[in-house]
Design a protein around this motif. Structure first.
Motif, PDB file in Angstrom:
ATOM      1  N   GLY A 179       1.050  -1.392   0.409  1.00 31.18           N
ATOM      2  CA  GLY A 179       0.443  -0.001  -0.395  1.00 31.18           C
ATOM      3  C   GLY A 179       0.849   1.093   0.030  1.00 31.18           C
ATOM      4  O   GLY A 179       0.518   2.163  -0.474  1.00 31.18           O
ATOM      5  N   GLN A 180       1.999   0.945   0.784  1.00 35.85           N
ATOM      6  CA  GLN A 180       2.879   2.211   0.912  1.00 35.85           C
ATOM      7  C   GLN A 180       3.481   2.720  -0.499  1.00 35.85           C
ATOM      8  O   GLN A 180       3.966   4.166  -1.288  1.00 35.85           O
ATOM      9  CB  GLN A 180       4.232   2.184   1.692  1.00 35.85           C
ATOM     10  N   SER A 181       3.892   2.140  -1.740  1.00 40.82           N
ATOM     11  CA  SER A 181       4.466   1.648  -2.584  1.00 40.82           C
ATOM     12  C   SER A 181       3.545   2.152  -3.491  1.00 40.82           C
ATOM     13  O   SER A 181       3.828   3.063  -4.055  1.00 40.82           O
ATOM     14  CB  SER A 181       4.753   0.239  -3.035  1.00 40.82           C
ATOM     15  N   ALA A 182       1.882   2.061  -3.465  1.00 40.37           N
ATOM     16  CA  ALA A 182       1.229   1.942  -4.480  1.00 40.37           C
ATOM     17  C   ALA A 182       0.744   3.879  -4.574  1.00 40.37           C
ATOM     18  O   ALA A 182       0.574   4.429  -5.705  1.00 40.37           O
ATOM     19  CB  ALA A 182      -0.221   0.586  -3.952  1.00 40.37           C
ATOM     20  N   LEU A 183       0.675   4.054  -2.898  1.00 42.06           N
ATOM     21  CA  LEU A 183      -0.083   5.433  -3.209  1.00 42.06           C
ATOM     22  C   LEU A 183       1.106   6.080  -3.158  1.00 42.06           C
ATOM     23  O   LEU A 183       0.655   7.296  -3.715  1.00 42.06           O
ATOM     24  CB  LEU A 183      -0.690   5.566  -1.635  1.00 42.06           C
ATOM     25  N   PHE A 184       2.274   5.848  -2.781  1.00 40.80           N
ATOM     26  CA  PHE A 184       3.142   7.113  -3.469  1.00 40.80           C
ATOM     27  C   PHE A 184       3.762   7.163  -5.001  1.00 40.80           C
ATOM     28  O   PHE A 184       3.721   8.192  -4.908  1.00 40.80           O
ATOM     29  CB  PHE A 184       4.587   5.946  -2.508  1.00 40.80           C
ATOM     30  N   PHE A 185       3.079   6.074  -5.043  1.00 45.11           N
ATOM     31  CA  PHE A 185       3.635   6.155  -7.244  1.00 45.11           C
ATOM     32  C   PHE A 185       2.249   7.033  -7.773  1.00 45.11           C
ATOM     33  O   PHE A 185       2.539   7.181  -8.855  1.00 45.11           O
ATOM     34  CB  PHE A 185       3.597   4.837  -7.289  1.00 45.11           C
ATOM     35  N   THR A 186       1.141   6.774  -7.404  1.00 46.72           N
ATOM     36  CA  THR A 186      -0.209   7.438  -7.883  1.00 46.72           C
ATOM     37  C   THR A 186      -0.065   9.047  -7.078  1.00 46.72           C
ATOM     38  O   THR A 186      -0.130   9.277  -8.313  1.00 46.72           O
ATOM     39  CB  THR A 186      -1.234   6.666  -6.499  1.00 46.72           C
ATOM     40  N   VAL A 217       1.860  -3.943  -9.692  1.00 44.73           N
ATOM     41  CA  VAL A 217       2.590  -5.218  -9.515  1.00 44.73           C
ATOM     42  C   VAL A 217       2.718  -5.297  -8.122  1.00 44.73           C
ATOM     43  O   VAL A 217       2.608  -6.652  -7.151  1.00 44.73           O
ATOM     44  CB  VAL A 217       4.556  -4.913  -9.801  1.00 44.73           C
ATOM     45  N   ALA A 218       2.302  -3.980  -7.286  1.00 41.76           N
ATOM     46  CA  ALA A 218       2.190  -3.906  -5.984  1.00 41.76           C
ATOM     47  C   ALA A 218       0.151  -4.719  -5.187  1.00 41.76           C
ATOM     48  O   ALA A 218       0.394  -5.086  -5.000  1.00 41.76           O
ATOM     49  CB  ALA A 218       2.023  -3.306  -5.389  1.00 41.76           C
ATOM     50  N   ILE A 219      -0.302  -4.858  -6.797  1.00 42.27           N
ATOM     51  CA  ILE A 219      -1.529  -5.964  -6.892  1.00 42.27           C
ATOM     52  C   ILE A 219      -2.322  -4.729  -5.844  1.00 42.27           C
ATOM     53  O   ILE A 219      -2.865  -5.400  -5.359  1.00 42.27           O
ATOM     54  CB  ILE A 219      -1.211  -7.212  -6.507  1.00 42.27           C
ATOM     55  N   GLN A 220      -2.646  -3.925  -6.039  1.00 40.93           N
ATOM     56  CA  GLN A 220      -3.526  -2.616  -4.905  1.00 40.93           C
ATOM     57  C   GLN A 220      -4.386  -2.273  -5.783  1.00 40.93           C
ATOM     58  O   GLN A 220      -4.279  -0.888  -6.679  1.00 40.93           O
ATOM     59  CB  GLN A 220      -2.533  -1.792  -4.003  1.00 40.93           C
ATOM     60  N   ARG A 221      -5.433  -2.846  -6.173  1.00 38.29           N
ATOM     61  CA  ARG A 221      -6.414  -2.791  -6.721  1.00 38.29           C
ATOM     62  C   ARG A 221      -7.342  -1.494  -6.770  1.00 38.29           C
ATOM     63  O   ARG A 221      -7.611  -0.295  -7.596  1.00 38.29           O
ATOM     64  CB  ARG A 221      -7.585  -4.167  -6.773  1.00 38.29           C
ATOM     65  N   LEU A 222      -7.116  -1.228  -5.235  1.00 38.65           N
ATOM     66  CA  LEU A 222      -7.960   0.537  -5.111  1.00 38.65           C
ATOM     67  C   LEU A 222      -7.056   1.530  -5.295  1.00 38.65           C
ATOM     68  O   LEU A 222      -7.512   2.062  -6.053  1.00 38.65           O
ATOM     69  CB  LEU A 222      -7.987   0.270  -3.497  1.00 38.65           C
TER      70      LEU A 222
END
Length: 430
Positions: A179-186, A217-222
């Motif tokens: 979740g940290q990775s996905a939100l950072f790159f979002t 690749v973090a598979i964070q669909r939200l």
């Protein structure tokens, strides 16, 4: 305090907090024991925020900021009063007050602080090597998972993600949690898109594509859905030159109002949620709603359920019916929840005071892009503790500072030649 002094001191502190959070994540990934002292440093961030707001930054707050501040002070006062009414100890109140003072002071500090364009360049110069390191670590994890797991025994190891009926490994690169990775790159994709449109950065589309890949690749669909929604909003803004801040504020208020109304109108709705959505988060939410009912919608006071005080001081989970939940046994009961403690402990009055504060804050930000980032943070708080996570508050906050500090205003977003921008060399950000 003049603007020159503010620019010379405050951005250094905020940028330092931003970089420290990224560094702390990697330390945590290597060793939880080594991370301990850094966790203590991180806990100083809210105190630093309050100190800077009181002693250094004296902005002229607009009408929405005053409304947001009034609602948040009302929320804190109500939390104290309802806790005293429920005979909660002063230690419980003080501990929870510290945690309640994370969100608003941190977000207000980053929102009202101003910085020069050079800080955007420096931030992009942090993002670029971070992207490179993430690629290396993802390749390392994919090609030598055993060695990767041995080297990073404390982080990045989470259950496989569900995608298209398949179970796939999650790749987090530099970060500790998907979740940290996905939100950072979002949010990095939002900043890159804005800066590319302004002509301040090269290879914008390539960098945005890489950010999308990291979220995928973090598979964070939200987060993947939120990223595409954010990029679409920027596209619409660029095409139509519209201010969508009121719409974002309306969505936040309507969504969270619908949520509490659905749960409170009929107890059968609560049972339906519990039976059809099996998750520790749902169990906490349902237990908080039951506490809400038991308190006649006034709230049970801090230290009752879902809060840090409930876990650390009152230790309620050692005695109540949730003690056998695996989240409780792993000590994760407040790491992935935020609103349950608001619902169960401060009731309907506290819930709407906090919600109104957040809603007005979305309108208070001057740039739609900055409001968009706050909007994303608030949406993710429905399923996480991001609204009281110092990592997320700092990362989101710093990007909001950069977007809010744009001297040209939100209406001048058309992409111009790089050489036309004062203070940016013709080669763009490098």
């Amino acid at each position: 305090m003049n603007d020159t002094k503010q620019v010379s001191i405050v951005p250094h502190i905020l940028f330092g907090m931003f970089c420290l959070e990224l560094f702390f994540l990697f330390v945590k990934k290597i060793s939880l024991a080594l991370y301990g002292p850094f966790d203590l440093i991180e806990k100083l961030f809210p105190i630093i925020a309050i100190g800077l707001l009181v002693t250094v930054i004296k902005p002229r707050l607009n009408f929405y900021w005053w409304l947001s501040l009034a609602m948040y002070i009302g929320y804190l006062l109500y939390g104290v009063l309802i806790s005293l009414a429920n005979q909660k100890g002063m230690k419980i109140i003080l501990v929870q007050m510290y945690h309640e003072l994370k969100f608003f002071p941190m977000m207000m500090l980053f929102s009202v602080a101003k910085c020069e364009e050079i800080w955007t360049r420096r931030t992009v110069n942090v993002i670029k090597p971070l992207i490179f390191l993430c690629i290396l670590l993802i390749v390392f994890q994919a090609g030598a998972s055993g060695a990767y797991n041995a080297l990073f025994s404390s982080g990045g190891h989470f259950e496989p993600g569900h995608f298209g009926g398949m179970l796939l490994p999650r790749f987090v690169g530099w970060f500790w949690h998907p979740g940290q990775s996905a939100l950072f790159f979002t949010i990095a994709a939002v900043l890159i898109s804005v800066e590319y449109r302004r002509g301040n950065i090269r290879f914008g589309y390539s960098m945005i594509f890489i950010c999308i890949v990291f979220v995928f690749v973090a598979i964070q669909r939200l987060e993947l859905m939120l990223m595409f929604m954010a990029l679409m909003a920027l596209k619409v803004q660029n095409a139509l030159n519209v201010d969508y801040r009121p719409l974002l504020a309306l969505i936040v208020f309507a969504f969270f109002t619908w949520l509490i109304a659905y749960l409170c109108i009929d107890k059968n709705n609560v049972w339906y949620v519990l039976e059809n959505f099996e998750s520790p988060r749902v169990i906490f939410l349902v237990e908080a709603v039951f506490e809400l009912f038991d308190s006649n919608f006034w709230g049970g006071g801090w230290g009752t359920i879902g809060s840090h005080a409930a876990a650390d001081v009152a230790k309620v989970y050692e005695y109540n019916a949730m003690k056998d939940l695996w989240w409780i046994q792993l000590g994760q009961y407040f790491y992935d929840t935020y609103w349950p403690h608001v619902i169960g402990e401060t009731g309907i009055p506290g819930y709407f005071l906090l919600l109104l504060s957040m809603t007005f804050m979305v309108c208070a930000l001057k740039r739609p892009e900055a409001s968009l980032l706050l909007f994303l943070l608030l949406l993710t708080s429905a399923l996480s503790s991001n609204a009281q996570s110092l990592y997320h508050l700092t990362i989101f906050g710093w990007f909001i500072t950069l977007l809010e500090s744009d001297p040209n205003g939100w209406r001048k977003t058309a992409r111009q030649p790089v050489s036309n921008h004062v203070g940016i060399p013709a080669g763009g950000l490098s």
